[in-house]
Scaffold this motif. Structure first.
Motif, short mmCIF file in Angstrom:
data_model
loop_
_atom_site.label_atom_id
_atom_site.label_comp_id
_atom_site.label_asym_id
_atom_site.label_seq_id
_atom_site.Cartn_x
_atom_site.Cartn_y
_atom_site.Cartn_z
N ASP A 31 -4.13 4.11 9.66
CA ASP A 31 -5.31 3.79 10.47
C ASP A 31 -6.04 2.56 9.96
O ASP A 31 -6.58 1.77 10.76
CB ASP A 31 -6.27 4.98 10.49
CG ASP A 31 -5.76 6.14 11.33
OD1 ASP A 31 -4.77 5.95 12.06
OD2 ASP A 31 -6.34 7.24 11.23
N THR A 32 -6.05 2.38 8.64
CA THR A 32 -6.81 1.28 8.05
C THR A 32 -6.01 -0.02 8.00
O THR A 32 -6.50 -1.08 8.42
CB THR A 32 -7.27 1.65 6.64
OG1 THR A 32 -8.05 2.85 6.69
CG2 THR A 32 -8.09 0.53 6.01
N TRP A 33 -4.79 0.06 7.48
CA TRP A 33 -4.04 -1.15 7.19
C TRP A 33 -3.06 -1.58 8.29
O TRP A 33 -2.84 -2.77 8.50
CB TRP A 33 -3.28 -0.98 5.87
CG TRP A 33 -4.22 -0.98 4.71
CD1 TRP A 33 -4.82 0.11 4.13
CD2 TRP A 33 -4.71 -2.12 4.03
NE1 TRP A 33 -5.65 -0.29 3.13
CE2 TRP A 33 -5.61 -1.65 3.02
CE3 TRP A 33 -4.49 -3.49 4.13
CZ2 TRP A 33 -6.28 -2.50 2.16
CZ3 TRP A 33 -5.15 -4.35 3.26
CH2 TRP A 33 -6.04 -3.86 2.30
N LYS A 93 0.84 -1.21 0.00
CA LYS A 93 0.00 0.00 0.00
C LYS A 93 0.87 1.26 0.00
O LYS A 93 0.52 2.26 -0.66
CB LYS A 93 -0.93 0.00 1.21
CG LYS A 93 -2.04 -1.04 1.16
CD LYS A 93 -3.09 -0.73 0.10
CE LYS A 93 -3.93 0.48 0.46
NZ LYS A 93 -5.02 0.71 -0.50
N ILE A 94 1.97 1.24 0.71
CA ILE A 94 2.90 2.38 0.67
C ILE A 94 3.44 2.56 -0.74
O ILE A 94 3.48 3.69 -1.27
CB ILE A 94 4.06 2.16 1.66
CG1 ILE A 94 3.54 2.12 3.10
CG2 ILE A 94 5.12 3.25 1.50
CD1 ILE A 94 4.58 1.63 4.11
N GLY A 102 6.56 13.27 1.68
CA GLY A 102 5.79 14.51 1.73
C GLY A 102 4.30 14.29 1.73
O GLY A 102 3.53 15.21 1.46
N LYS A 103 3.86 13.08 2.05
CA LYS A 103 2.45 12.73 2.02
C LYS A 103 1.93 12.45 3.43
O LYS A 103 2.64 11.88 4.27
CB LYS A 103 2.19 11.50 1.14
CG LYS A 103 2.42 11.73 -0.36
CD LYS A 103 2.16 10.45 -1.13
CE LYS A 103 2.30 10.68 -2.63
NZ LYS A 103 1.20 11.52 -3.17
N ASP A 104 0.66 12.84 3.64
CA ASP A 104 -0.03 12.48 4.86
C ASP A 104 -0.71 11.12 4.63
O ASP A 104 -1.66 11.02 3.84
CB ASP A 104 -1.08 13.54 5.21
CG ASP A 104 -1.83 13.25 6.50
OD1 ASP A 104 -1.68 12.13 7.04
OD2 ASP A 104 -2.59 14.12 6.97
N LEU A 105 -0.21 10.08 5.28
CA LEU A 105 -0.71 8.72 5.06
C LEU A 105 -1.50 8.22 6.26
O LEU A 105 -1.58 7.01 6.50
CB LEU A 105 0.46 7.79 4.75
CG LEU A 105 1.28 8.14 3.50
CD1 LEU A 105 2.46 7.19 3.35
CD2 LEU A 105 0.41 8.12 2.26
#
Length: 464
Positions: free
Chosen positions: A452-454, A404-405, A444-447
């Motif tokens: 929270d999900t995975w 997913k990342i 630089g991303k808010d993941l």
């Protein structure tokens, strides 16, 4: 591990004993027995940091009797009137701290040493424990076996995840305290003794042979190993980039395992391209006798894989642990998904790059499992107990988090993150929180939704 089937190198002569730093005048207190790890609260000890282990072992397989002396060089992290070591089963014959006799008390798997003089915070000290007896086989909470395992060829295999190392030497037995090692093992001359690092000497006298192995990079106690048996140690070869390779194979299975073992240099080079520079001074594998253990284990420098479990995927998995687990080591046992998720994802990447299913196909197959499947039993970053730390959510769902990342940041950034992570925390410890922060800072991303999900979410996510 596969259940599918600021540290300095010390160059001190052995005869030198380190001063305790003086008496603290009663200010010292005992170090903690256990570091309060959420899954294994009794493992590890507080009050000191080990820098080096020097182990001298002598094994008599006919009696299953081990005689040993463990000398630890450590630094006190607080004023100490006493400190603990994790040690299971065998008799303690004597103990010293700073060359002077120390009182030694046993309570279960805890050995408490009380030096003649208290140890000041920041002082480096040396302690030695002489011991002997029959080393124990330990049963884990998931009913697998570790510690000292006798093998059918008349030898033994020492495996340590999560607690087994304390069955054969006293230690600060938690991943958070890594150290360098010298391990000397004396066995009957018809047997071979293999350990971590590089073979420095082999001396035969009086019908017995002593093998001396040196590990110059920090190592967690759970990936220390000794394999004693009728092993053939292949003449040292090198990978295409010049990395020394030591392979130790049970001669009874050498022919049928040759194809897989022969691919080891290729696998290491492929993993270097994906994960960054190889973190240790040598590589290899120990192919143990069939049935000698219920699992393979990523012991540092050369994983232990029983012959009946050896295939390309398992070798890829265990060698990937040299980056994820052995070099970048979890701060706590609940961070184990960082080891197993990445090692499992290495299998998916190997398949993708070598004519098999893509990583996306592996992800899709996993997601297709029913909502009540074990895969969704708990979040990978939150194993509920020690019994589940090596279960499917930690491995396969951990790999799904990694995928997913990759999808969220794109391939180029993904490999920059992976190689940056193994560089940033090389030979150190890291937590899940360290990792998620690193990924967001680098990308630089808010993941937050992904985590929270995975990573932390209960049950099967609503969509892939």
């Amino acid at each position: 591990m596969d259940h599918r089937s600021a540290i300095r190198r010390l160059a001190l002569p052995g005869a030198v004993l380190l001063a305790l730093g003086g008496c603290t005048g009663g200010a010292g207190k005992p170090g903690a027995a256990g570091v309060r790890d959420g899954l294994f609260p009794k493992l590890g000890n507080g009050g000191y940091d080990v820098e080096h282990y020097s182990l001298a072992l002598d094994y008599d397989p006919a009696r299953n009797h081990l005689t040993g002396t463990a000398t630890l060089t450590a630094r006190a992290t607080r004023d100490l009137s006493a400190f603990n070591l994790d040690f299971a089963g065998m008799d303690v014959n004597s103990a010293t701290v700073g060359g002077e006799r120390a009182d030694a008390d046993r309570a279960g798997d805890e050995l408490t040493l009380r030096p003649a003089d208290e140890i000041e915070k920041g002082a480096r000290f040396r302690t030695s424990v002489a011991y002997s007896g029959t080393p124990k086989t330990l049963t884990d909470q998931d009913d697998s076996h570790e510690g000292w395992l006798r093998t059918a060829d008349g030898g033994a295999l020492a495996l340590g995840e999560p607690a087994g190392s304390m069955a054969w030497f006293p230690s600060n037995n938690h991943p958070g305290d890594k150290a360098t090692y010298d391990i000397k093992i004396t066995v009957p001359q018809e047997l071979t003794a293999v350990s971590n690092g590089e073979l420095k000497s082999k001396v035969t006298a009086g019908g017995r042979t002593t093998f001396t192995w040196h590990t110059g990079e920090p190592m967690a106690s759970y990936v220390a190993t000794v394999a004693i048996g009728k092993y053939d140690i292949a003449k040292e070869s090198k990978t295409p980039s010049g990395l020394p390779v030591y392979t130790a194979v049970d001669p009874a299975v050498r022919k049928k395992t040759a194809d897989v073992v022969g691919r080891l240099p290729e696998i290491v080079e492929w993993e270097k391209e994906n994960f960054g520079p190889y973190p240790f001074s040598s590589t290899g594998v120990i192919v143990a006798p069939e049935g000698s253990a219920e699992y393979a284990l990523e012991t540092q420098n050369r994983p232990v894989i029983p012959a009946d479990q050896l295939d390309n995927e398992t070798l890829v998995h265990e060698l990937a642990h040299q980056w994820f687990g052995d070099s970048v080591t979890p701060k706590r046992w609940k961070d184990m998904w960082l080891n197993e998720g990445f090692a499992t994802y290495a299998e998916w990447l190997w398949s993708e790059d070598h004519g098999g299913e893509s990583a996306q196909a592996h992800f899709d197959e996993a997601y297709a499992k029913a909502a009540d499947a074990e895969l969704w039993a708990f979040p990978p970053a939150e194993p509920p107990s020690a019994a589940e730390v090596s279960h499917e959510p930690v491995y396969e769902r951990g790999a799904m988090v990694v995928h997913k990342i990759r999808r969220a940041v794109g391939d180029d950034m993904f490999y920059d993150i992976v190689q940056g992570w193994t560089k940033e925390h090389r030979h150190a410890n890291a937590s899940t929180e360290d990792f998620t922060r690193f990924v967001e800072e680098e990308s630089g991303k808010d993941l937050t939704d992904l985590w929270d999900t995975w990573l932390y979410g209960d049950g099967k996510p609503k969509s892939p």
